[in-house]
Design an enzyme around this catalytic site. Structure first.
Site, PDB file in Angstrom:
ATOM      1  N   SER A  45      27.543  27.560  20.884  1.00 55.20           N
ATOM      2  CA  SER A  45      27.449  26.126  20.617  1.00 55.20           C
ATOM      3  C   SER A  45      28.763  25.536  20.111  1.00 55.20           C
ATOM      4  O   SER A  45      29.038  24.357  20.360  1.00 55.20           O
ATOM      5  CB  SER A  45      26.319  25.826  19.636  1.00 55.20           C
ATOM      6  OG  SER A  45      26.486  26.567  18.452  1.00 55.20           O
ATOM      7  N   HIS A  91      29.747  24.206  14.807  1.00 58.29           N
ATOM      8  CA  HIS A  91      29.722  22.991  15.612  1.00 58.29           C
ATOM      9  C   HIS A  91      30.904  22.086  15.277  1.00 58.29           C
ATOM     10  O   HIS A  91      31.581  21.579  16.177  1.00 58.29           O
ATOM     11  CB  HIS A  91      28.419  22.245  15.418  1.00 58.29           C
ATOM     12  CG  HIS A  91      27.234  22.959  15.999  1.00 58.29           C
ATOM     13  ND1 HIS A  91      25.970  22.429  15.977  1.00 58.29           N
ATOM     14  CD2 HIS A  91      27.123  24.160  16.624  1.00 58.29           C
ATOM     15  CE1 HIS A  91      25.133  23.270  16.570  1.00 58.29           C
ATOM     16  NE2 HIS A  91      25.813  24.335  16.951  1.00 58.29           N
TER      17      HIS A  91
END
Length: 140
Positions: A45, A91
């Site tokens: 991610s 992230h």
């Protein structure tokens, strides 16, 4: 002739691969610095958030419709912050890495584009490795 499996020119593929891998490494580096040593993380991610950051930079560069991109980024940011067991560090690091790499790729001057891009991406890679080595040194 171009491959039907990979229809884009090799230079395009290498830039995309560099963006993806370096964004993932940037996410991992921020996790390594900002998360607890015992916090498990898994996934790609950070690299995906890097693609989001680079897409935003490119949209701004070409004066594209960022109003379609910003809500998508905001929704993903909200999920990151309110979701359980989601690494906000990975992230955020990936997104910042993607923005930096996007700037290097999108704003390199035409006469020396490849040289500037390779130099800039190499510098990003070296800085990330230095950050990881420095963090490792603090743990030993």
């Amino acid at each position: 002739p171009r491959s039907t499996l990979f229809p884009y020119p090799p230079l395009f593929r290498s830039r995309f691969l560099a963006l993806y891998l370096l964004s993932g490494l940037a996410g991992s580096a921020l996790v390594y610095w900002a998360a607890s040593e015992t916090t498990p993380t898994l996934g790609a991610s950070g690299a995906i958030f890097g693609l989001m950051g680079a897409l935003l930079v490119i949209a701004i560069k070409v004066r594209g419709n960022v109003s379609a991109i910003l809500p998508w980024i905001a929704i993903n940011a909200v999920f990151t912050l309110v979701g359980a067991n989601i690494s906000w560090q990975g992230h955020l690091g990936g997104f910042i890495g993607g923005v930096v790499i996007g700037v290097i790729l999108a704003y390199a001057p035409k006469p020396h584009r490849t040289t500037v891009q390779v130099t800039g991406l190499s510098l990003v890679g070296v800085l990330l490795v230095v950050a990881i080595v420095a963090r490792t040194a603090t743990l030993t």
